[in-house]
Scaffold this motif. Structure first.
Motif, mmCIF file in Angstrom:
data_model
loop_
_atom_site.group_PDB
_atom_site.id
_atom_site.type_symbol
_atom_site.label_atom_id
_atom_site.label_comp_id
_atom_site.label_asym_id
_atom_site.label_seq_id
_atom_site.Cartn_x
_atom_site.Cartn_y
_atom_site.Cartn_z
ATOM 1 N N LEU A 10 0.670 -1.051 0.018
ATOM 2 C CA LEU A 10 -0.167 -0.149 0.113
ATOM 3 C C LEU A 10 0.922 1.185 -0.058
ATOM 4 O O LEU A 10 0.517 2.283 0.408
ATOM 5 N N ARG A 33 3.078 -5.030 4.476
ATOM 6 C CA ARG A 33 4.172 -5.599 5.282
ATOM 7 C C ARG A 33 4.076 -4.730 6.585
ATOM 8 O O ARG A 33 3.964 -5.318 7.677
ATOM 9 N N MET A 73 1.376 -5.240 -5.048
ATOM 10 C CA MET A 73 1.713 -3.690 -5.759
ATOM 11 C C MET A 73 2.804 -3.322 -4.535
ATOM 12 O O MET A 73 2.941 -2.468 -4.153
HETATM 13 P P1 NDP Z 1 7.484 0.945 -4.122
HETATM 14 O O1 NDP Z 1 7.987 0.515 -5.337
HETATM 15 O O2 NDP Z 1 8.395 2.229 -3.413
HETATM 16 O O3 NDP Z 1 7.298 -0.221 -2.878
HETATM 17 C C1 NDP Z 1 6.970 0.176 -1.769
HETATM 18 C C2 NDP Z 1 6.033 -1.061 -1.218
HETATM 19 O O4 NDP Z 1 6.713 -2.176 -1.246
HETATM 20 C C3 NDP Z 1 5.639 -1.010 0.203
HETATM 21 O O5 NDP Z 1 4.318 -1.176 0.420
HETATM 22 C C4 NDP Z 1 6.514 -1.990 1.085
HETATM 23 O O6 NDP Z 1 5.931 -2.176 2.176
HETATM 24 C C5 NDP Z 1 6.456 -3.116 -0.166
HETATM 25 N N1 NDP Z 1 7.593 -3.774 0.104
HETATM 26 C C6 NDP Z 1 8.950 -3.802 -0.355
HETATM 27 N N2 NDP Z 1 9.559 -4.914 -0.183
HETATM 28 C C7 NDP Z 1 8.763 -5.928 0.456
HETATM 29 C C8 NDP Z 1 8.922 -7.034 0.915
HETATM 30 N N3 NDP Z 1 9.857 -7.771 0.857
HETATM 31 N N4 NDP Z 1 7.682 -7.814 1.191
HETATM 32 C C9 NDP Z 1 6.702 -7.085 1.520
HETATM 33 N N5 NDP Z 1 6.404 -5.825 0.899
HETATM 34 C C10 NDP Z 1 7.405 -5.496 0.478
HETATM 35 O O7 NDP Z 1 5.964 1.586 -4.092
HETATM 36 P P2 NDP Z 1 5.389 2.066 -5.408
HETATM 37 O O8 NDP Z 1 3.671 2.194 -4.872
HETATM 38 O O9 NDP Z 1 5.912 3.401 -5.735
HETATM 39 O O10 NDP Z 1 5.291 1.147 -6.608
HETATM 40 C C11 NDP Z 1 4.725 -0.186 -6.469
HETATM 41 C C12 NDP Z 1 5.033 -0.965 -7.729
HETATM 42 O O11 NDP Z 1 4.288 -0.238 -8.895
HETATM 43 C C13 NDP Z 1 6.357 -1.155 -8.341
HETATM 44 O O12 NDP Z 1 6.495 -2.213 -8.816
HETATM 45 C C14 NDP Z 1 6.387 0.068 -9.224
HETATM 46 O O13 NDP Z 1 7.564 -0.306 -10.193
HETATM 47 C C15 NDP Z 1 5.150 -0.061 -9.813
HETATM 48 N N6 NDP Z 1 4.751 1.231 -10.537
HETATM 49 C C16 NDP Z 1 4.924 2.290 -10.034
HETATM 50 C C17 NDP Z 1 4.473 3.445 -10.603
HETATM 51 C C18 NDP Z 1 4.806 4.839 -10.113
HETATM 52 O O14 NDP Z 1 4.453 5.947 -10.732
HETATM 53 N N7 NDP Z 1 5.162 4.891 -8.738
HETATM 54 C C19 NDP Z 1 3.866 3.358 -12.030
HETATM 55 C C20 NDP Z 1 3.468 2.134 -12.342
HETATM 56 C C21 NDP Z 1 4.169 0.862 -11.835
HETATM 57 P P3 NDP Z 1 6.509 -1.610 3.427
HETATM 58 O O15 NDP Z 1 5.532 -0.386 3.681
HETATM 59 O O16 NDP Z 1 6.299 -2.565 4.576
HETATM 60 O O17 NDP Z 1 7.768 -1.105 3.254
#
Ligand code: NDP
Length: 481
Positions: A10, A33, A73
């Motif tokens: 999220l 997480r 996501m």
């Molecule tokens: P991020 O890529 O910054 O990822 C953060 C999220 O991933 C947090 O919820 C984090 O949980 C969780 N996370 C990371 N590692 C783990 C793990 N090992 N186990 C469980 N949870 C984990 O978030 P975004 O929202 O920016 O992007 C999400 C996805 O969407 C990515 O793959 C990105 O490439 C894709 N995307 C992004 C776009 C954008 O404009 N930002 C556009 C299109 C796609 P916690 O809170 O616990 O750290």
């Protein structure tokens, strides 16, 4: 009551997708997480719709109706694999795991095979449109099994962007097809951005107009064939004044373009498939060049330009030339991207409908543009179209722009303005339309140093000339027919 769909992860994207589902009346199970993100979604946006929060993955999975639809996501790569491993023991046969992150398509193929062995569906889906799109309607490119799309598709179509009431979401094809198409989308985005940047640079250096004046030019371009999200935001960026210095913001931003890697993946794959996506490749390398600080420092003030002063007599005519060159180059970049999709579709057995891809890119995503309608129409006219720019609509459009396109590339070369995307697109155009290419000479060279053989225009078979002996020609194979 159980939730129709669950979102785990999220951060900005997952949070907004979950809100989008909720706003469309779907009960959404949510999980992250770190629970604090789940709580803050409830606190800040609980009234968007019905959320079913869980602290543990087990409770999250238990809160879903069957077949379960679990959308991941999280940070692409190891994060996605970690979540998949956590989910597997909790899921049952027929459940659907959706990876909506920016996965590299070979990873998606691997994950789909892995989950299939466990009786689970895996849907790798491209999502474009950034944060804003995720909340208000992204372009969605789902892969995986057709069967999973029957259960999942209606929900995704509901939350996607709509253009003329048509959802910007459709089934793309098996396993990695969805993430592949999203990757090429991003590659095209690189080319589009580079072309716009070159257009800006040409006008700025050629006419001496200010950033604000060029913003107005882009605004007017956005009324015509070039109408698109990227042209629109270009005008916004160019018009923006830095509060601290009072200068145009574009003049105080460091000129080193960064990248997260999807452009690089696109180019790497094009090399594997042997598809010339020169516009996307030049755009990717232009970013690399801009970030090559030691090389740029070594060159600055040392490498001469040998150009005459640039005096444009008729600024308006030049701007119009640039507009036409931009349009033609852009069509070439898209044509190349669609070639890459066709090649991968054949290679991996995906059967991707290119017209449908253009249709779902019309809204929600970064490359949304008016002219995508024309691309869809071209593939509807000829579903197996070998070359987009050979469709009559585009042939005519490029033909009209061609004199201007050539003038702009000549002016850029004469005056030392780097236009890798404009120039390479024109070179591609001239290459692909040529009756004969100097590739014949290359075949001769290859035969000379490596006995690699060549084919002839006048008879079948492969041939080799005895270059180091008497230079007689031997037929190596074929030719009886
Ligand atoms: P991020 O890529 O910054 O990822 C953060 C999220 O991933 C947090 O919820 C984090 O949980 C969780 N996370 C990371 N590692 C783990 C793990 N090992 N186990 C469980 N949870 C984990 O978030 P975004 O929202 O920016 O992007 C999400 C996805 O969407 C990515 O793959 C990105 O490439 C894709 N995307 C992004 C776009 C954008 O404009 N930002 C556009 C299109 C796609 P916690 O809170 O616990 O750290």
């Amino acid at each position: 009551r159980l939730a129709e769909i669950g979102v785990t992860g999220l951060a900005v994207m997952g949070r907004n997708l979950a809100r989008n589902f909720a706003r469309h009346g779907h009960r959404v199970a949510i999980h992250n997480r770190t629970y604090a993100k789940t709580q803050s979604l409830i606190d800040d946006h609980g009234d968007d719709g019905t959320f079913v929060p869980s602290e543990s993955m087990a409770d999250f999975v238990a809160s879903l109706e069957r077949p379960r639809r679990v959308l991941i996501m999280v940070k692409a790569g190891a994060g996605t694999d970690a979540v998949i491993e956590e989910l597997i023991p909790l899921l049952e046969e027929g459940d659907i795991v959706i990876d909506a992150g920016n996965a590299h398509f070979p990873d998606t193929i691997r994950r789909e095979n892995y989950l299939k062995e466990k009786g689970l569906h895996f849907v790798g889906t491209g999502v474009s449109g950034g944060e804003e799109g995720a909340l208000n309607g992204p372009s969605i490119m789902p892969g995986g099994s057709r069967e999973s799309y029957e259960s999942l598709g209606p929900l995704l179509e509901n939350i996607s962007a709509k253009v003329d009431d048509t959802p910007c979401c459709t089934y793309v094809g098996p396993d990695g097809a969805g993430h592949f198409v999203k990757m090429v989308h991003n590659g095209i985005e690189y080319a589009d951005m580079q072309l716009i940047a070159e257009a800006y640079d040409l006008i700025r250096q050629g006419t001496g107009k200010s950033a604000a004046e060029i913003a107005d030019i882009f605004r007017s371009w956005n009324e015509g064939d070039l109408e698109s999200f990227l042209i629109e935001i270009t005008a916004e960026v160019l018009a923006h004044v830095d509060a601290e210095t009072g200068q145009a913001l574009v003049d105080v931003i460091l000129d080193q373009a960064e990248q997260k890697g999807t452009g690089r993946w696109t180019v790497q794959n094009a090399l594997d498939l042997g598809v010339p996506i020169t516009g996307i490749a030049e755009a990717t390398f232009a970013r690399a060049l801009s970030g090559g600080v030691p090389q740029r420092e070594a060159a600055r003030g040392v490498l001469p330009a040998h150009t005459a002063d640039w005096a444009i007599d008729d600024g308006d005519a030049f701007v119009e030339d640039v507009r036409q060159a931009l349009y033609a180059s852009k069509v070439v970049a898209y044509s190349q991207g669609f070639d890459q999709i066709a090649a991968a579709s054949a290679e991996f057995g995906w059967d991707i409908d290119r017209g449908a891809m253009a249709r779902i890119w019309r809204g929600g995503c970064i490359i949304r543009a008016r002219f995508l309608n024309r691309i869809t129409e071209a593939y509807e006219r000829t579903p197996d179209l070998a070359l987009l720019i050979a469709d009559p609509y585009f042939t005519e459009a490029i033909s009209a722009a061609l004199p201007a396109w050539r003038r702009v590339v000549v002016a850029a070369a004469e005056h030392g303005i780097p236009t890798p995307a404009f120039s390479s697109s024109l070179a591609y155009y001239d290459g692909v339309r040529a009756d004969r290419l100097p590739a014949a000479l290359i075949q001769g060279q290859r035969d000379f140093f490596g006995a690699h053989t060549y084919r002839r225009v006048d008879k079948p078979g492969t041939f080799h000339t005895e270059w180091s002996l008497d230079r007689s020609e031997t037929q190596i194979s074929g030719g009886e027919a």
